[in-house]
Design a protein around this motif. Structure first.
Motif, PDB file in Angstrom:
ATOM      1  N   GLY A   1       0.793  -1.218   0.000  1.00 20.97           N
ATOM      2  CA  GLY A   1       0.000   0.000   0.000  1.00 20.97           C
ATOM      3  C   GLY A   1       0.821   1.261   0.000  1.00 20.97           C
ATOM      4  O   GLY A   1       0.418   2.285  -0.529  1.00 20.97           O
TER       5      GLY A   1
ATOM      6  N   PRO B   1      -4.130  -3.122   3.163  1.00 22.74           N
ATOM      7  CA  PRO B   1      -3.856  -1.682   3.056  1.00 22.74           C
ATOM      8  C   PRO B   1      -2.719  -1.191   3.949  1.00 22.74           C
ATOM      9  O   PRO B   1      -1.996  -0.272   3.581  1.00 22.74           O
TER      10      PRO B   1
ATOM     11  N   SER C   1     -10.430  -4.962   1.635  1.00 27.23           N
ATOM     12  CA  SER C   1     -11.186  -3.721   1.769  1.00 27.23           C
ATOM     13  C   SER C   1     -10.274  -2.642   2.342  1.00 27.23           C
ATOM     14  O   SER C   1      -9.247  -2.953   2.963  1.00 27.23           O
ATOM     15  N   PRO C   2     -10.610  -1.374   2.155  1.00 28.03           N
ATOM     16  CA  PRO C   2      -9.753  -0.303   2.694  1.00 28.03           C
ATOM     17  C   PRO C   2      -9.539  -0.403   4.195  1.00 28.03           C
ATOM     18  O   PRO C   2      -8.519   0.044   4.712  1.00 28.03           O
TER      19      PRO C   2
ATOM     20  N   PRO D   1     -12.506   2.950  -3.123  1.00 23.78           N
ATOM     21  CA  PRO D   1     -11.623   3.587  -2.125  1.00 23.78           C
ATOM     22  C   PRO D   1     -12.330   4.614  -1.255  1.00 23.78           C
ATOM     23  O   PRO D   1     -11.764   5.048  -0.244  1.00 23.78           O
TER      24      PRO D   1
END
Length: 1860
Positions: A1589, A1631, A1671-1672, A1721
């Protein structure tokens, strides 16, 4: 002979320097002749003595000629401009071997040489090529042809004779039948039969029918006696009729005809040239026994009188008369047709004619006189001139009959002509009066007298005359090659009179339509050759002038190519010869074939239609509004590729020349169908000639009940009487152009309903147009004609179609080229200059979406009119948003405003002025729009949408029509200002789509409509409230009005308030049953507009009959709803609740499949369709009853069953299998009846003969065997194939057998004898399957590499190759009507093809394994397929064909990416990158288009979503941005395979097929870093590359389970290990970069990078994992797999517990591998998936209402074209058929919702490993040892272990809706 006085000679020479000289230099022969006519020379006493009775009159003429020839010395003293030239010519001639004096080979004196010199020119005087410099071509006429004839089709016996040529042919054949010696019909008639076999058949048939024979003969008599003789007006058409009949009439009737013609000619006050020509032709073609000398004498007498009247005034008429004399003398003298020649030549009339030419200076007349005189030299002889020539040749002797059938021997002719030159033949005295006439003619004294000398000098017969006769005979017999040689080699070819005659003959050939165009062109070419390349030709000026006039006339013929050729030659001639006067020359030497048959028509009492057809033609020309016409392109079918285009006009012409009967022209609304139809009609009328098929344009909406005698109704509208209509119906052919089928309010086959092309019905070719949107998938039945044989299945050969393609860019430019030149285009610009083409193109391409719209021709016309005003109100073109409905809005507004401005400048009456003021005060544009809305509403209410309104004030003044077309001034002004048109009392909108647009405005009109031009008006009232029960939405079902639905869909997309109003109507239907129609319309409009209903509460709504096809209804509640008749085809119905809903007649577009216990090798329907059989790999036969699809027989036999086939009588079936046996079974009992053995290896194919008495089998032993189905006896063993035989089929008629083999051949066999026939060699490879078309005309063969070939069984030639399958075509079959071909393949698909065109119609993809068999039901409604997935799938053919691809759809989506703001999604398919609105899914516009095949490769989207990196096959990395792009030239040897963007979008890491991983900096495109390079000895592949990330870490995974961690900034290798033994196919970081997820063959591994090995293993997918995404918030993981599912995993980490994950949802409904998963996002809990099936779907994760699970709902999806019913509930549903219940259950639906487990429960089948502390147990140590197989120093023993557990229920589920 005494000399002529010098003064007389000088005068004669001064005025007669030569006819050609006067002709060229003076140009006005009439005035020259009047001023220079010489008087008769005064003769001395000696001269006078020559005229005493003792001197022979024939000697006077040569002597007189000598006296008229001037002394050359005297002539040279003349100071005329041509004196020197003549002197030079004389000198040249005297010293040359090419003197004309050698023409006859005789010695000449000085006087004669002086005469010859007048014909010799200076070779350089006119720029022509000298004789020495070129060689004349002998092959202009390159070959002989049959004698020229007009071929006529014979009538059927007892059928009416339609034309006089047909009657002449019939009577001639009767003459042949009864008198073989009577050859006049063959000799002189140029009408023959088109088909010799048909002629023989007709003659044999009529031999026995004496009544019919007498009827035919009496018809000819009636035409002469009753019609021609009694008709006072004998026009050229009647004469042409009788000229054809003359040669075949009996003697008495012919004598009557000839006498009538002579009398008619004599009574004409003015010279009738046609009558004269007809009279001469009657004599020419007359039977010998029918002519008497008195006939000819009478004709000569009449001609003499005519000549006296006309020759002083009309050179043309005099020419016709003299030519008629020459042609008559040919008949009388040369052809010996008339006895008593002495009486004729001695008669005063003939001499009177020649005397009448006295003093005439016309060279045309003088040539004819010379010709006539030569004919007289043979007058009393007993042989014709040609007979004399042949006698001189020594070839023949005696009487020879020269006819069309007689072929002249050119060698004999030339030999005879040569001998005639050497012989002096005594000449008889032609009679005193004749000689006197010739003498008076000679007194004119012209240069051509030198040529004339050879016609009369010393009474000799001259060769040129006989050569001309021979040339004519050669041309009549078709001996053109010999004719060419005669012209080039005749001994007399330098004689000017020979040249005159040859030029006239070539002109006759070139102008005569009876000759083929190539022959006519060759005649012109030969004239050109003689003129340009033969210095001997045309030395006399008159010959050149003669040629010039002939060519000038040829330049006016109707044939464009010939006239162009002649005109080109004429320009060359004028360039070298100069301008001359054009004297008369007829373009024809015979009357043409009669264009009609008025005499025959009257004799048969036929109603005359000729004049009325002519009037109709003129009226249609007048009605034609040309406008701008751009010839359209079209493709062969709706499913055809867009680049498979052809010119529509060319294809229509091919259709008209073919045997097909119906051509369907399809196109979208506004595609130009009507424009094309009107242009086609105009073109057909322009080319129309009497007797041709009659073009008839029919606007179907104008015809009341067009299914009932529509042609007669159309003709009555053109004022044809009933008698005329009957005449046209039975005896004429039509080309009917039916326009607007979709507007006709009919759903019937008009061709069949009108009985077209049936016996005693209309004979037609039908071209019919229809809008594409109007048609269903089985539209062929609405247009296919009925074959003559009602039991035939070949109607598709009578039908073809074409689909008009959108305008290309070049066509748009072509249209603009016409538009900018149209004065009316300036109206749109008012005071500003009209734009140029480039300015228009700039606007069209600069405004978003406009270029796509204007590919429609009608929308292009609208756009061009509104563009100036639209552009002037916007500074930035990119800011203009225009839609299809918006174009209509603006066009109508601007049109009304323009009409308003026009009315302001027009003079109006006081009443109109007052009305106009009121309209302006009320808002003129608004009032106009209101008028159009009300009119459209009335048309649909009162006329059911029929666009034509017929208003008659007398009858309609009190009806609704008066409100729109009455005399009220306001109504009149509005009517004239609106887009309406009228013809007489018929009014309509200028285009159907404008009517539909206006009607859509009745339902909804945006408030801003009209404010552009009436800004002061309050338009809020225009926002029509759909909740009003009086709206058409509540009264009319719009499902049959797709164009109106399309307009309303556009409104929905542009106006959210309208969408809400439609939703309100649906809601209203819950409680108001009267709103059911409106709700049905509303939900249909919304679905067609792409509005999704995911999660909607639609309980109790009433939408019966709604079309919800392709709709999206994820998790929708339809409990207790009225869904009767609703169409759910291809709809997304996941988790839909249908409990208690009414579902009678609901259509799901699919059928349930049959599940078998083993592979399905073959399947077949019984001929009656009541049984179905499947051959299975486990040796079983499954037989089903198709009415219930219940199994009625299940039979086990030994080994596999390879094939099955039912007998034609439905009583037995036959099967083949292992054990090399064929077994016959009884259908009723299921018992075995017969066993046949003989093959040595497996049987691959088995089939019954059409009669059922024989069975054919094909085996791997390379043989085909033929068996008796009653006894089981082997009749034949067919040997020839060299490898195993895969399939065998009987031809539909049962006469032939065909087999195909792995050896690549298709072999034909006789089923009667077993004899081998033709062998077809495959163009491709091994032939696996094949099928006969039902009509037996084609064979379809399926091949190993996936192609199909269509073969023509008549020519045995291959036809189209159908490509699409990627693996072996295992089976192929035709539908029963021959319209479709179905093929199955090992690529797991079934494909449907359009049989006539080979176009791919549909791809069926439900099978999971190889498909081995496919077959149509006998009624073509169903398709069955079976394969290695052990399923028999049943398909609804109509639904399969209705899956029309939508523009902009994606295929095989490979990669996805979000923009940084989360509002846009980028998707990558094979060639394109598209962008989508992430919230609504709309747009789908192309951002990048990679058309170059080398540019196709791996693509990756960066985090910002503004670029795409493309790793191409040509070893480049291309970075394409929305504003710029570029390419990084590679330094690597293989194509890019795996690629990943860095989070900062600056770096891209990629690997190629060499397993080298490189890092590229886009800021430094010239350099790249090599991060990893695997040794080639390492047999592995880089499978995954991913950045962390933060971009500080790069992971590389390989197929051997190894992982490398690299620092991308320093390119340092941080770690290398092999944590797993499976292939690493995908990798992604969490992330926060702390965890790495690895997707492998069967599992997902989660690796906490703080540990040495992965500690968590997620299981659940049944196939490889190819996509992963965190997922974020790092709490969710979505995985996509090739098992066609997405699994959603959630991190479980309660307090004081270790991390573990559970699968909380399994998303199905994908019809292909899930290639990519990406989280939004910005928007929490939202992700998007990309699938191989072409779909893009956006999902949102929420809590399960009322439960403790997780719900994943789909927000929207694109390109979902397959029915999905996962977890659909239909408990207590009413009217749902058993088959539909079975279908829904197979698709994942359940009856009772209580049976559905909560998501995340046991039904998810989720297996996961939870991380634990290392407790030293054996299981953990075992797991570690299995992974500790690497030698890396940094890899140490890992602590910890894992244990497996199943989660049956998720507890304490948190609220996930706000996470992210």
């Amino acid at each position: 002979m005494a000399a002529v006085k010098p003064t007389r000679t000088l005068k004669s020479r001064s005025i007669g320097h030569g006819l050609a000289a006067i002709y060229v230099e003076q140009g006005n022969l009439a005035s020259v002749a009047s001023q220079t006519r010489p008087s008769t020379p005064e003769l001395s006493d000696k001269d006078k003595s020559t005229s005493s009775p003792g001197v022979r009159k024939r000697d006077i003429i040569p002597n007189l000629i000598r006296s008229l020839i001037p002394n050359p010395k005297v002539r040279s003293q003349k100071g005329s401009p041509r004196a020197d030239t003549n002197r030079l010519s004389t000198d040249s001639t005297n010293s040359s071997n090419h003197r004309l004096s050698s023409v006859d080979g005789e010695d000449t004196n000085e006087v004669e040489r002086a005469v010859f010199s007048t014909f010799i020119k200076n070779p350089d005087s006119n720029g022509r090529i000298s004789a020495q410099s070129t060689k004349l071509r002998m092959d202009v006429f390159s070959q002989n042809i049959p004698p020229p004839t007009v071929r006529i089709a014979l009538p059927k016996l007892h059928a009416r004779i339609d034309s006089t040529p047909q009657l002449a042919l019939c009577i001639g054949l009767l003459h042949k039948q009864h008198n073989t010696n009577n050859q006049q019909a063959a000799l002189f008639s140029y009408v023959t039969s088109m088909n010799a076999a048909a002629e023989l058949e007709w003659v044999n048939a009529i031999k026995q029918d004496h009544i019919e024979q007498n009827q035919i003969r009496s018809l000819g008599v009636r035409m002469v006696v009753e019609e021609f003789q009694l008709d006072p007006f004998k026009d050229s058409v009647m004469l042409a009729e009788l000229v054809l009949l003359g040669p075949v009439l009996d003697n008495q009737t012919f004598r009557s005809l000839l006498e009538s013609a002579i009398t008619a000619f004599e009574r004409c006050a003015l010279l009738n040239v046609d009558l004269l020509q007809g009279l001469v032709q009657l004599v020419q073609y007359a039977p010998s026994e029918s002519l008497v000398s008195d006939d000819v004498i009478t004709i000569f007498r009449i001609l003499r009188l005519r000549l006296q009247d006309v020759h002083q005034h009309s050179l043309e008429h005099a020419f016709h008369i003299t030519r008629a004399v020459s042609r008559l003398l040919d008949v009388v003298v040369a052809e010996h047709k008339v006895e008593g020649l002495d009486r004729i030549v001695e008669q005063e009339p003939l001499s009177g004619i020649l005397t009448g030419l006295q003093g005439n200076s016309n060279p045309y007349l003088m040539y004819q006189a010379c010709y006539a005189f030569q004919a007289l030299q043979y007058a009393p002889d007993d042989e014709s001139p040609l007979q004399a020539v042949l006698r001189h040749s020594g070839v023949v002797g005696g009487s020879v009959n020269i006819s069309n059938d007689f072929k002249l021997d050119l060698g004999a002719v030339l030999n005879g002509l040569g001998n005639m030159r050497q012989a002096t033949v005594s000449t008889t005295d032609p009679g005193g009066p004749v000689c006197e006439g010739v003498c008076s003619l000679m007194e004119s004294g012209r240069r051509v007298l030198g040529s004339l000398r050879y016609g009369v000098d010393e009474g000799q017969k001259r060769p040129w005359y006989v050569a001309i006769l021979a040339a004519n005979a050669l041309s009549r017999s078709g001996q053109l090659k010999e004719l060419n040689q005669l012209i080039c080699t005749a001994p007399c070819r330098r004689d000017p009179l020979f040249q005159w005659g040859i030029c006239q003959l070539l002109g006759d050939i070139a102008s005569d339509e009876i000759w083929e165009s190539t022959v006519r062109q060759q005649a012109i070419d030969l004239l050109e050759e003689l003129y340009k390349n033969d210095a001997e030709w045309g030395q006399d000026d008159s010959v050149q002038s003669w040629m010039l006039n002939i060519v000038y006339q040829l330049g006016t013929v109707d044939d464009h190519a010939l006239s162009t050729s002649a005109s080109t030659l004429l320009k060359d001639m004028l360039r070298t010869q100069g301008t001359t006067s054009r004297l008369p020359y007829p373009r024809r030497n015979r009357l043409p074939l009669p264009p009609s048959s008025p005499l025959l028509t009257r004799a048969l009492a036929i109603p005359d239609v000729k004049l009325d057809l002519h009037r109709l033609r003129l009226q249609r020309f007048e009605d034609y509004k040309g406008g701008i016409f751009i010839s359209p392109f079209a493709k062969p079918g709706l499913k055809a590729k867009d680049d498979d285009l052809f010119h529509l006009l060319d294809r229509v012409q091919e259709f008209l020349e073919s045997k097909r009967q119906v051509m369907l022209v399809l196109g979208d609304s506004g595609a130009g169908k009507s424009t094309f139809n009107r242009h086609l009609e105009h073109r057909l009328w322009a080319d129309y000639k009497p007797g041709d098929p009659i073009p008839l344009y029919i606007n179907l909406p104008d015809i009341d009940r067009p299914d009932q005698d529509m042609i007669a109704k159309q003709l009555r509208s053109h004022d044809f009487s009933d008698d005329q209509i009957q005449e046209l119906k039975f005896y004429h052919q039509f080309i009917i152009i039916c326009d607007g089928y979709d507007e006709s309010q009919q759903l019937v086959n008009l061709h069949r309903a009108n009985l077209l092309n049936q016996p005693r019905q209309w004979n037609t070719k039908m071209i019919i147009s229809c809008r594409t949107q109007f048609l269903g998938p089985t539209y062929f039945d609405l247009f296919k004609p009925q074959p003559d044989d009602r039991y035939s299945t070949i109607s598709q050969d009578l039908f073809q179609e074409a689909v008009i393609a959108p305008f290309s860019k070049d066509q748009i430019r072509e249209y603009l080229d016409h538009y900018v030149q149209d004065p009316e285009s300036a109206l749109s610009f008012q005071d500003t200059p009209v734009w140029s083409i480039e300015e228009f193109m700039d606007k069209l391409t600069g405004i978003p979406n406009l270029m796509d719209l204007v590919k429609n021709p009608f929308l292009l016309t609208l756009a061009l009119k509104v563009l100036p005003a639209l552009v002037s109100s916007h500074k930035d073109l990119a800011s203009i948003h225009i839609t299809r409905v918006g174009l209509y809005d603006l066009s109508i507004e601007q049109g009304l405003e323009s009409s308003k401005l026009r009315l302001e400048t027009r003079t109006l009456t006081p009443e109109e002025l007052e009305a106009f003021g009121a309209l302006v005060a009320g808002g003129f544009v608004r009032r106009g729009i209101d008028y159009l809305r009300r009119l459209a509403d009335a048309i649909f209410q009162e006329q059911d949408g029929n666009s034509m309104v017929q208003y008659d004030h007398q009858n309609d003044r009190y009806t609704w029509k008066a409100d729109f077309f009455g005399p009220d001034p306001e109504v009149k002004l509005l009517r004239d200002s609106c887009p309406l048109t009228y013809t007489g009392s018929k009014h309509r909108f200028v285009h159907r789509s404008i009517l539909e647009h206006c009607f859509s405005c009745v339902i909804y009109t945006p408030a801003w409509i009209g404010k552009h031009f009436d800004p002061q008006d309050d338009m809020d009232s225009f926002a029509f409230q759909v909740l009003n029960a009086g709206s058409p939405l509540f009264e009319r079902n719009f499902l049959e009005e797709p164009s109106i639905i399309q307009f309303l869909c556009d409104r929905v997309k542009a106006h959210p308030d309208f969408e809400q109003q439609l939703r309100d109507v649906i809601e209203q239907s819950r409680t108001d049953s009267n709103a059911a129609i409106a709700a049905t319309n509303a939900i249909t409009i919304l679905v067609k507009a792409g509005v999704s209903f995911h999660g909607a509460d639609l309980r109790g709504v009433k939408i019966p009959g709604a079309d919800l096809s392709d709709g999206q209804f994820d998790s929708v509640h339809f409990q207790d709803a009225d869904l009767r008749g609703v169409k759910f085809s291809r709809s997304w119905m996941r988790q839909m609740d249908l409990s208690g809903a009414q579902l009678e007649g609901a259509e799901f577009g699919e059928l349930p499949y049959l599940v078998e216990e083993s592979f399905v090798n073959a399947c077949a329907y019984s001929p009656d369709g009541q049984m179905f059989g499947a051959a299975l790999s486990d040796g079983c036969l499954a037989i089903y009853n198709t009415s219930t699809w219940t199994r009625i027989h299940y039979i086990q036999q030994f080994g596999q069953v390879h094939d099955i086939h039912f007998s034609p009588d439905n009583q037995r079936w036959v099967s083949s299998g292992d054990g090399y046996t064929i077994r016959l079974w009884d259908c009723t009992s299921g018992e075995e009846v017969l066993v046949m053995k003989g093959h040595k290896y497996d049987l691959n194919s088995i089939v019954f003969s059409p009669c059922g008495t024989r069975i054919a089998s094909a085996s791997s032993d390379r043989t085909v065997r033929l068996w008796n189905s009653q006894t089981g006896e082997c009749l034949f063993v067919l040997v020839g194939h060299t490898r195993c035989v895969n399939s065998v089929k009987f031809s539909p008629d049962g006469r032939q057998l065909i087999s195909c083999s792995m050896d690549g051949t298709i072999r034909f066999w006789s089923q009667e004898t077993g004899e081998p026939g033709v062998v077809l060699g495959s163009l491709l490879d091994a032939v696996y399957s094949m099928a006969y078309s039902p009509d037996g005309r084609r064979i379809a063969s399926g091949h190993k590499m996936g192609a199909l070939v269509l073969w023509n069984t008549l020519t045995k030639e291959p036809g189209p190759i159908l490509r699409g399958h990627t693996k072996t075509v295992t089976h192929v079959t035709f539908s029963a009507d021959g319209q479709l071909i179905a093929s199955s393949s090992d690529d797991k698909t079934i494909r449907l093809w359009d049989a006539p065109t080979g176009v791919l119609m549909s791809i069926l993809t439900a099978h999971k394994e190889h498909v081995r068999a496919v077959t149509f039901s006998p009624n073509d409604l169903q398709l069955a397929s079976g394969g290695l997935d052990s399923k028999v799938r049943l398909w609804d053919v109509k639904t399969c064909l209705s899956s029309v691809e939508v523009p902009g759809q994606t295929t095989n989506v490979l990669k996805l990416g979000y923009s940084l703001d989360g509002q846009t999604i980028l998707s990558h398919s094979r060639h394109t990158v598209r962008q989508w609105n992430s919230e609504t899914g709309v747009d789908g516009s192309v951002v990048f288009d990679f058309q170059d095949i080398l540019s196709i490769g791996t693509k990756e989207f960066p985090p910002d979503g503004n670029q795409v990196a493309n790793g191409s096959r040509d070893r480049d990395i291309r970075k394409n941005g929305r504003k710029n792009g570029g390419a990084i030239t590679g330094g690597w040897s293989e194509k890019v395979d795996v690629m990943s963007y860095s989070p900062c979008c600056r770096w891209v890491a990629f690997s190629d097929w060499d397993n080298v991983v490189r890092l590229k900096d886009f800021n430094d495109p010239e350099h790249f870093h090599t991060l990893l390079e695997l040794n080639r000895s390492v047999k592995t592949t880089i499978g995954a590359i991913a950045f962390s990330g933060t971009g500080h870490l790069l992971v590389i995974g390989s197929w051997n389970g190894r992982v490398w961690l690299v620092d991308p900034q320093t390119s340092e290798l941080l770690a290398s290990s092999r944590p797993i033994k499976e292939r690493i196919l995908v990798a992604t970081f969490s992330p926060n970069g702390q965890q790495l997820a690895l997707g492998s063959d069967s599992s997902i591994y989660l690796w906490d990078l703080q540990s040495k090995t992965p500690r968590i293993k997620l299981r659940g997918h049944s196939d490889i994992t190819i996509s992963l995404a965190y997922s974020p918030c790092s709490q969710w993981l979505a995985s996509g797999s090739e098992d066609n599912t997405v699994r959603l995993w959630h991190r479980q980490q309660p307090l004081a517990e270790k991390e573990h994950w559970s699968c909380v949802s399994v998303l199905g409904g994908f019809f292909g591998a899930v290639h990519d998963v990406v989280w939004n996002p910005v928007t929490p809990m939202e992700f998007v998936t990309a699938c191989k099936d072409g779909s893009i779907r956006v999902w949102r994760v929420t809590n399960d209402d009322g439960g403790d699970g997780v719900l994943v709902k789909m927000l929207w999806g694109s390109n979902i074209r397959t029915l999905c019913a996962l977890d659909l509930v239909f408990k207590d549903a009413i009217g749902l058929s058993a088959a539909d219940q079975r279908l829904l259950t197979q698709r994942g639906a359940v009856v009772d919702p209580t049976l559905v487990s909560k998501v995340g429960g046991a039904s998810a089948g989720t297996l996961f490993f939870e991380e634990e502390e290392d407790d030293g147990n054996d299981e953990t140590s075992e797991l570690l040892s299995s992974t500790d197989e690497v030698s890396d120093e940094d890899l140490t023993s890992a602590r910890g272990g894992a244990r497996a557990c199943y989660v049956s229920k998720k507890e304490d589920a948190p609220d996930y809706s706000n996470q992210g």
